[in-house]
Design a protein around this motif. Sequence first.
Motif, short mmCIF file in Angstrom:
data_model
loop_
_atom_site.label_atom_id
_atom_site.label_comp_id
_atom_site.label_asym_id
_atom_site.label_seq_id
_atom_site.Cartn_x
_atom_site.Cartn_y
_atom_site.Cartn_z
N LEU A 176 1.07 -1.40 -0.14
CA LEU A 176 0.20 -0.31 0.22
C LEU A 176 1.15 1.30 0.28
CD1 LEU A 176 -3.53 0.88 0.71
CD2 LEU A 176 -2.72 0.16 2.78
N VAL A 180 -6.50 5.36 4.66
CA VAL A 180 -7.59 4.86 5.04
C VAL A 180 -7.14 4.61 6.57
CG1 VAL A 180 -7.43 3.33 2.83
CG2 VAL A 180 -5.96 2.23 4.44
N THR A 209 -10.23 9.55 4.49
CA THR A 209 -11.44 8.71 3.83
C THR A 209 -12.25 9.64 3.31
OG1 THR A 209 -10.75 6.83 4.87
CG2 THR A 209 -12.41 6.41 3.36
N VAL A 234 -11.70 2.73 -2.99
CA VAL A 234 -10.05 2.36 -3.08
C VAL A 234 -9.81 2.96 -4.44
CG1 VAL A 234 -8.48 0.14 -4.36
CG2 VAL A 234 -10.89 -0.74 -2.57
N MET A 288 -5.26 3.27 -3.22
CA MET A 288 -5.05 1.55 -2.96
C MET A 288 -4.55 0.54 -4.20
SD MET A 288 -8.04 1.24 -0.29
CE MET A 288 -7.00 -0.25 0.88
N CYS A 340 -2.50 -5.15 -2.03
CA CYS A 340 -2.92 -5.13 -0.95
C CYS A 340 -4.16 -5.97 -0.85
CB CYS A 340 -2.70 -3.03 -0.03
SG CYS A 340 -4.59 -2.13 -0.85
N PHE A 392 -8.11 -5.51 1.29
CA PHE A 392 -8.92 -4.28 2.30
C PHE A 392 -10.15 -5.02 2.44
CE2 PHE A 392 -10.39 -4.47 -2.57
CZ PHE A 392 -12.32 -4.44 -2.16
N HIS A 393 -10.69 -4.04 2.83
CA HIS A 393 -12.35 -4.11 3.89
C HIS A 393 -12.47 -3.38 4.21
CE1 HIS A 393 -14.66 -6.26 7.13
NE2 HIS A 393 -14.17 -4.98 7.94
N LEU A 394 -13.84 -3.86 3.95
CA LEU A 394 -14.97 -2.49 3.48
C LEU A 394 -15.88 -2.09 4.04
CD1 LEU A 394 -14.82 -0.13 0.78
CD2 LEU A 394 -17.79 -1.50 1.39
N ILE A 398 -13.05 1.72 5.51
CA ILE A 398 -12.25 0.71 4.76
C ILE A 398 -11.12 0.65 4.73
CG2 ILE A 398 -11.16 2.69 2.43
CD1 ILE A 398 -11.60 0.58 0.76
N GLY A 446 -6.94 -0.84 4.62
CA GLY A 446 -5.80 -1.86 4.38
C GLY A 446 -5.59 -2.96 5.30
#
Length: 438
Positions: free
Chosen positions: A98, A106, A112, A260, A265, A268, A270-272, A287, A289
């Motif tokens: 990232l 993030v 963000t 994203v 980004m 990597c 990611f978890h949103l 979100i 990273g």
Amino acid sequence: MPSVLFVNTRRSPLEVNATALAAHRLGFEVLVLADRQPPFAGELVAETRIVDTFDTAAAREAALELVRRHDVRGVLTWGDRDVEFVAGLTTELGLPGLPPAAARTVRNKFLTREALAAAGRPDLMPRYALVHDEESLGRAAAHVGYPAVLKPTGASGSRGIHRVHGPDDLATEYGLLRSFTRPERDPIFRARPGELIYEELLGGTEHSVEGLVVGDEIRIVGITDKWVAAPYSVEYLQIHPTALDRGQQDAVEELAARTVRAAGMRDCAFHLECRLLPDGTARLLEIAGRIGGGYITSHLIPLATGIDFYAAAIAVATGNAPDLERRGALHAGSRQLISPRAGTFTGFTGLNTVLELPGVEHVALDQAVGTRVALPPEDYMSCVLGSVIARRASHSAVHEVLRQAAQAAAPAFAEPGQEPEHGESHGPSQSAPAAHAR
């Protein structure tokens, strides 16, 4: 032998060992840089260096020493706290990762939202305002209105999410969060002590998107349905894949892709997290990273789809193509067992019944027996005592078996005067007791 370096780990040994096993499946030895000895099976780790990773200068020197002595092909972190440090390290080493500017974005919920606004998509967010003192709190409340959510810009693990229903709540919730975000209480707040975001409280349903950015290509692996408990948004249930229809999924996936891109980004996982409103539109919550927690990426995705998400994340971090081929079409879920009270936790009754339920794969203790449990807002983590993971052929079947598991598993507590002499105090921890796999 080629190596991959992990900076700190997940909390549960069930997740922790899954990271090392995934690395070994890809042919990498595992190096670990951590604040304390992590709960890995010892033979899975080639070398561990213990260092205060909040001391970024000391952590950098320790990491570079490991790099000098090993063939390090990638560096990963599995939680929020080290995202910015790892971004700087991978940039310095010329490894995939990232970008530092994206990591800063993030790791801060306000930044963000500002990035999405700058990209011309304010419609993808709730109304929001930055809060750093009482004066800005008043302006934020006037701008956003009620009901609202007040939360830290840089916390992790859904900690410190407070609902504000009207003016009478405002000063109370602000005072609680000002106390919570003191660096002396948790060093994760050293960079932004007392910085909060105030935003409108959204309706609808909650979901997360798990994905990878390979170079600058976005690869969405799936959407997870989530449930949280008021008033502090304690997450207690996740089911993968989603039960949303195709049109609803498209709205959530568009939100993920736009976010994203706006954050810059690349390279990597990611978890949103988002809310899908009754009108079918999606709104961003945050979100990250890094991989998703709640056993989503460690267990639910592999159990439901056959995709080894941890291995895919390691592949991206080492410059390799991730294997995202689906080899299954089942459903998997995780149900957190939330403490109904404060006290000294002594275990669960009813676990035999839980383990005999059809589809139950694992039962994990997320708090050690003897832990002194506190409830939010005193503490946001120790109330999650354990988790049940199940797999069935349908979304509804998983939901039902996890409902039965939560009903059968009854937490027990020591009576006053009978607490263990060496019980652990409540609060953030880096590890958890060993999980029981069925």
